[in-house]
Design an enzyme around this catalytic site. Structure first.
Site, short mmCIF file in Angstrom:
data_model
loop_
_atom_site.label_atom_id
_atom_site.label_comp_id
_atom_site.label_asym_id
_atom_site.label_seq_id
_atom_site.Cartn_x
_atom_site.Cartn_y
_atom_site.Cartn_z
N VAL A 6 0.84 -1.19 0.00
CA VAL A 6 0.00 0.00 0.00
C VAL A 6 0.88 1.25 0.00
O VAL A 6 1.81 1.36 0.81
CB VAL A 6 -0.93 0.03 1.24
N CYS A 7 0.58 2.17 -0.92
CA CYS A 7 1.26 3.47 -0.92
C CYS A 7 0.22 4.55 -1.22
O CYS A 7 -0.98 4.27 -1.23
CB CYS A 7 2.42 3.50 -1.90
N ALA A 8 0.66 5.74 -1.49
CA ALA A 8 -0.27 6.85 -1.71
C ALA A 8 -1.19 6.60 -2.90
O ALA A 8 -2.40 6.75 -2.80
CB ALA A 8 0.49 8.16 -1.86
N GLY A 10 -0.28 3.91 -5.44
CA GLY A 10 -0.01 2.61 -6.02
C GLY A 10 1.12 2.59 -7.04
O GLY A 10 1.60 1.53 -7.41
N LEU A 38 -3.73 3.91 -1.03
CA LEU A 38 -4.30 3.94 0.32
C LEU A 38 -5.83 3.99 0.28
O LEU A 38 -6.49 3.45 1.16
CB LEU A 38 -3.76 5.16 1.06
#
Length: 102
Positions: A6-8, A10, A38
């Site tokens: 998971v990141c800001a 993707g 996220l």
């Protein structure tokens, strides 16, 4: 092991995902991995064993833990930036082993 990254948005974890797939394949580890932003982790979490979060969204780790029933951990900033798949593998394996014990 099934991992949700998971990141800001993707995108940055998408790059890491590709490198992780290659590295883990080279050491003979089966891996099912998906990268997402996220805003969509809740739609995917139930299908994964663990969640690894990019350091840029680690400030939301408490929320992700509260909204899922699987282990969640941030990836260390240096490991994320250098795409140190060996260290990320160690983290993921520890999380997975702890989950299996409980």
């Amino acid at each position: 092991m099934k991992i949700l990254l998971v990141c800001a948005g993707g995108a940055s974890t998408g790059l890491l995902l590709k490198k992780m797939e290659k590295h883990w394949d080279s050491i003979g580890v089966e891996l099912s991995i998906k990268a997402c932003g996220l805003g969509s982790y809740q739609y995917h979490a139930e299908n994964y064993d663990i969640i690894l979060m990019g350091p840029q969204v680690a400030y939301r780790i408490k929320e992700v833990r509260e909204n899922t029933s699987i282990p969640v951990s941030p990836i260390a900033t240096l490991d994320y930036g250098l795409q140190n798949c060996e260290n990320i593998y160690k983290l993921a394996q520890e999380m997975y082993n702890d989950k299996e014990k409980n």
